[in-house]
Design a protein around this motif. Structure first.
Motif, PDB file in Angstrom:
ATOM      1  N   UNK A   1       0.856  -1.186   0.000  1.00  0.00           N
ATOM      2  CA  UNK A   1       0.000   0.000   0.000  1.00  0.00           C
ATOM      3  C   UNK A   1       0.893   1.237   0.000  1.00  0.00           C
ATOM      4  N   UNK A   2       1.023   1.897  -1.153  1.00  0.00           N
ATOM      5  CA  UNK A   2       1.881   3.068  -1.263  1.00  0.00           C
ATOM      6  C   UNK A   2       1.096   4.375  -1.289  1.00  0.00           C
ATOM      7  N   UNK A   3      -0.192   4.301  -1.021  1.00  0.00           N
ATOM      8  CA  UNK A   3      -1.035   5.491  -0.982  1.00  0.00           C
ATOM      9  C   UNK A   3      -1.347   5.845   0.472  1.00  0.00           C
ATOM     10  N   UNK A   4      -1.943   7.016   0.713  1.00  0.00           N
ATOM     11  CA  UNK A   4      -2.314   7.369   2.082  1.00  0.00           C
ATOM     12  C   UNK A   4      -3.301   6.370   2.682  1.00  0.00           C
ATOM     13  N   UNK A   5      -3.191   6.140   3.974  1.00  0.00           N
ATOM     14  CA  UNK A   5      -4.123   5.257   4.683  1.00  0.00           C
ATOM     15  C   UNK A   5      -5.403   6.048   4.945  1.00  0.00           C
ATOM     16  N   UNK A   6      -6.559   5.436   4.648  1.00  0.00           N
ATOM     17  CA  UNK A   6      -7.832   6.135   4.748  1.00  0.00           C
ATOM     18  C   UNK A   6      -8.792   5.416   5.696  1.00  0.00           C
ATOM     19  N   UNK A   7      -9.903   6.074   5.969  1.00  0.00           N
ATOM     20  CA  UNK A   7     -10.933   5.459   6.802  1.00  0.00           C
ATOM     21  C   UNK A   7     -11.490   4.200   6.144  1.00  0.00           C
ATOM     22  N   UNK A   8     -11.463   4.150   4.806  1.00  0.00           N
ATOM     23  CA  UNK A   8     -11.906   2.936   4.113  1.00  0.00           C
ATOM     24  C   UNK A   8     -10.988   1.761   4.427  1.00  0.00           C
ATOM     25  N   UNK A   9      -9.693   2.027   4.576  1.00  0.00           N
ATOM     26  CA  UNK A   9      -8.754   0.973   4.957  1.00  0.00           C
ATOM     27  C   UNK A   9      -9.059   0.454   6.359  1.00  0.00           C
ATOM     28  N   UNK A  10      -9.432   1.358   7.249  1.00  0.00           N
ATOM     29  CA  UNK A  10      -9.788   0.957   8.617  1.00  0.00           C
ATOM     30  C   UNK A  10     -11.070   0.131   8.598  1.00  0.00           C
ATOM     31  N   UNK A  11     -12.049   0.560   7.801  1.00  0.00           N
ATOM     32  CA  UNK A  11     -13.295  -0.201   7.701  1.00  0.00           C
ATOM     33  C   UNK A  11     -13.045  -1.593   7.131  1.00  0.00           C
ATOM     34  N   UNK A  12     -12.173  -1.685   6.133  1.00  0.00           N
ATOM     35  CA  UNK A  12     -11.835  -2.997   5.561  1.00  0.00           C
ATOM     36  C   UNK A  12     -11.136  -3.868   6.594  1.00  0.00           C
ATOM     37  N   UNK A  13     -10.248  -3.259   7.392  1.00  0.00           N
ATOM     38  CA  UNK A  13      -9.574  -4.007   8.455  1.00  0.00           C
ATOM     39  C   UNK A  13     -10.575  -4.524   9.475  1.00  0.00           C
ATOM     40  N   UNK A  14     -11.537  -3.679   9.844  1.00  0.00           N
ATOM     41  CA  UNK A  14     -12.543  -4.089  10.823  1.00  0.00           C
ATOM     42  C   UNK A  14     -13.312  -5.315  10.343  1.00  0.00           C
ATOM     43  N   UNK A 147      -0.794  -2.710   9.416  1.00  0.00           N
ATOM     44  CA  UNK A 147      -0.780  -2.691  10.879  1.00  0.00           C
ATOM     45  C   UNK A 147      -1.470  -1.427  11.392  1.00  0.00           C
ATOM     46  N   UNK A 148      -1.138  -0.279  10.800  1.00  0.00           N
ATOM     47  CA  UNK A 148      -1.757   0.986  11.208  1.00  0.00           C
ATOM     48  C   UNK A 148      -3.268   0.938  11.022  1.00  0.00           C
ATOM     49  N   UNK A 149      -3.724   0.448   9.873  1.00  0.00           N
ATOM     50  CA  UNK A 149      -5.164   0.370   9.614  1.00  0.00           C
ATOM     51  C   UNK A 149      -5.851  -0.549  10.622  1.00  0.00           C
ATOM     52  N   UNK A 150      -5.189  -1.645  10.955  1.00  0.00           N
ATOM     53  CA  UNK A 150      -5.749  -2.551  11.957  1.00  0.00           C
ATOM     54  C   UNK A 150      -5.884  -1.883  13.316  1.00  0.00           C
ATOM     55  N   UNK A 151      -4.854  -1.153  13.718  1.00  0.00           N
ATOM     56  CA  UNK A 151      -4.927  -0.464  15.013  1.00  0.00           C
ATOM     57  C   UNK A 151      -6.021   0.604  15.009  1.00  0.00           C
ATOM     58  N   UNK A 152      -6.308   1.160  13.836  1.00  0.00           N
ATOM     59  CA  UNK A 152      -7.342   2.181  13.744  1.00  0.00           C
ATOM     60  C   UNK A 152      -8.735   1.683  14.053  1.00  0.00           C
ATOM     61  N   UNK A 153      -8.940   0.365  14.012  1.00  0.00           N
ATOM     62  CA  UNK A 153     -10.268  -0.173  14.310  1.00  0.00           C
ATOM     63  C   UNK A 153     -10.664   0.049  15.758  1.00  0.00           C
ATOM     64  N   UNK A 154      -9.691   0.215  16.635  1.00  0.00           N
ATOM     65  CA  UNK A 154      -9.991   0.446  18.051  1.00  0.00           C
ATOM     66  C   UNK A 154     -10.733   1.778  18.227  1.00  0.00           C
ATOM     67  N   UNK A 155     -10.178   2.849  17.684  1.00  0.00           N
ATOM     68  CA  UNK A 155     -10.815   4.158  17.793  1.00  0.00           C
ATOM     69  C   UNK A 155     -12.116   4.212  17.015  1.00  0.00           C
TER      70      UNK A 155
END
Length: 300
Positions: A1-14, A147-155
């Motif tokens: 993933x070479x683009x910015x991490x987005x809320x969609x990435x967090x939703x996909x991780x969730x 990893x960052x997107x996965x951690x974002x699921x907490x918040x």
């Protein structure tokens, strides 16, 4: 993933991690006459938020044949557990003097434990070499978009359960949880570190990741000597507020969590409360992420 991490990435991780990770509860309460929300992430499997990022790293791409990492702490336990849940073999490299309290949990989760070198850097170098030679997937502790997107699921969970919170407060080590919170919460974020364990604070001041001192009672969990490049870019762009607390303040906050709520948090997990109690958190209703409970201690 070479683009910015987005809320969609967090939703996909969730969605990916939902069958394996717990949706941890929030607690609405008052302390010193002020309302506050606690995100009880220490109730996560493995006792810390780290499982979220580990699972997303393993599920977010092609299925690996073998997983390798380096860590003597929460990340090592999380990767070992995530691999076990997904029926994958895992190897965790730790320094030769890594404490039994940590290594026994890594082995109990089913991973092969390899003691190597006198420092984390030496263990990490050996783990990276192992991954290169065997074709295994190396899972970084924080410097990785999945990893960052996965951690974002907490918040993201916390905001879904308490949409009226106006600030989210997290502890910082290498920056994975901080960056994930910036992306996943959509709220102002306060990132908190001990005064002498401040890799992110120093990086923000310098405008780039730099080597930083590590000398705190919370350094076993927050002791990154340099914040990750991926998390730093996210936190810097998100204009998170950086706050420091003393060891005395964070230990008092840890004891307060026990006295008020019987929460046996590790010192690192009490850092957000320390900042809040000291009046360094803006807003009317903060959410404090109590991110882990993986140290042995006796209440004062």
């Amino acid at each position: 993933m070479n683009r910015p991490i987005t809320s969609a990435d967090v939703a996909a991780a969730a969605a990916r991690i939902a069958p394996y990770a717990r949706r941890t509860p929030i607690m609405r309460t008052e302390l010193d006459g002020r309302p506050v929300v606690l995100k009880l992430e220490y109730l996560q499997r493995t006792g810390s938020f780290k499982l979220r990022g580990a699972l997303n790293a393993l599920l977010g791409g092609d299925r690996p044949t073998h997983v390798v990492t380096a860590s003597g702490g929460n990340h090592g336990v999380a990767v070992a557990t995530a691999a076990s849940l997904l029926d994958l073999p895992a190897t965790v490299f730790v320094p030769e003097q890594a404490p039994l309290s940590k290594t026994r949990r890594i082995e109990a989760a089913g991973a092969k434990l390899v003691r190597h070198g006198a420092s984390y850097a030496e263990a990490s170098a050996a783990a990276l070499n192992e991954a290169r030679e065997t074709g295994a997937l190396y899972v970084p502790a924080y410097d990785n978009p999945l990893v960052v997107a996965g951690q974002g699921t907490c918040a993201a969970e916390a905001v879904a359960d308490a949409p009226d919170i106006d600030t989210v407060v997290v502890a910082v080590g290498g920056g994975g949880l901080a960056a994930g919170t910036v992306v996943g919460s959509g709220k102002p974020v306060v990132v908190v570190e001990p005064e002498n364990c401040r890799a992110l604070h120093d990086a923000l001041a310098a405008g780039k990741p730099v080597d930083s001192v590590v000398d705190s009672v919370a350094s076993s969990a927050l002791g990154a000597t340099r914040v990750g490049t991926v998390p730093f870019a996210v936190v810097q762009a998100g204009a998170a507020t950086s706050v420091l607390v003393s060891d005395a303040e964070l230990l008092a906050a840890r004891d307060r969590l026990w006295e008020e709520f019987r929460i046996a948090a590790e010192p690192a997990a009490a850092v957000p409360l320390a900042a809040w109690l000291a009046g360094r958190v803006p807003g009317e209703l903060a959410c404090l992420v109590i991110c882990g409970a993986n140290s042995d201690w006796v209440p004062a």
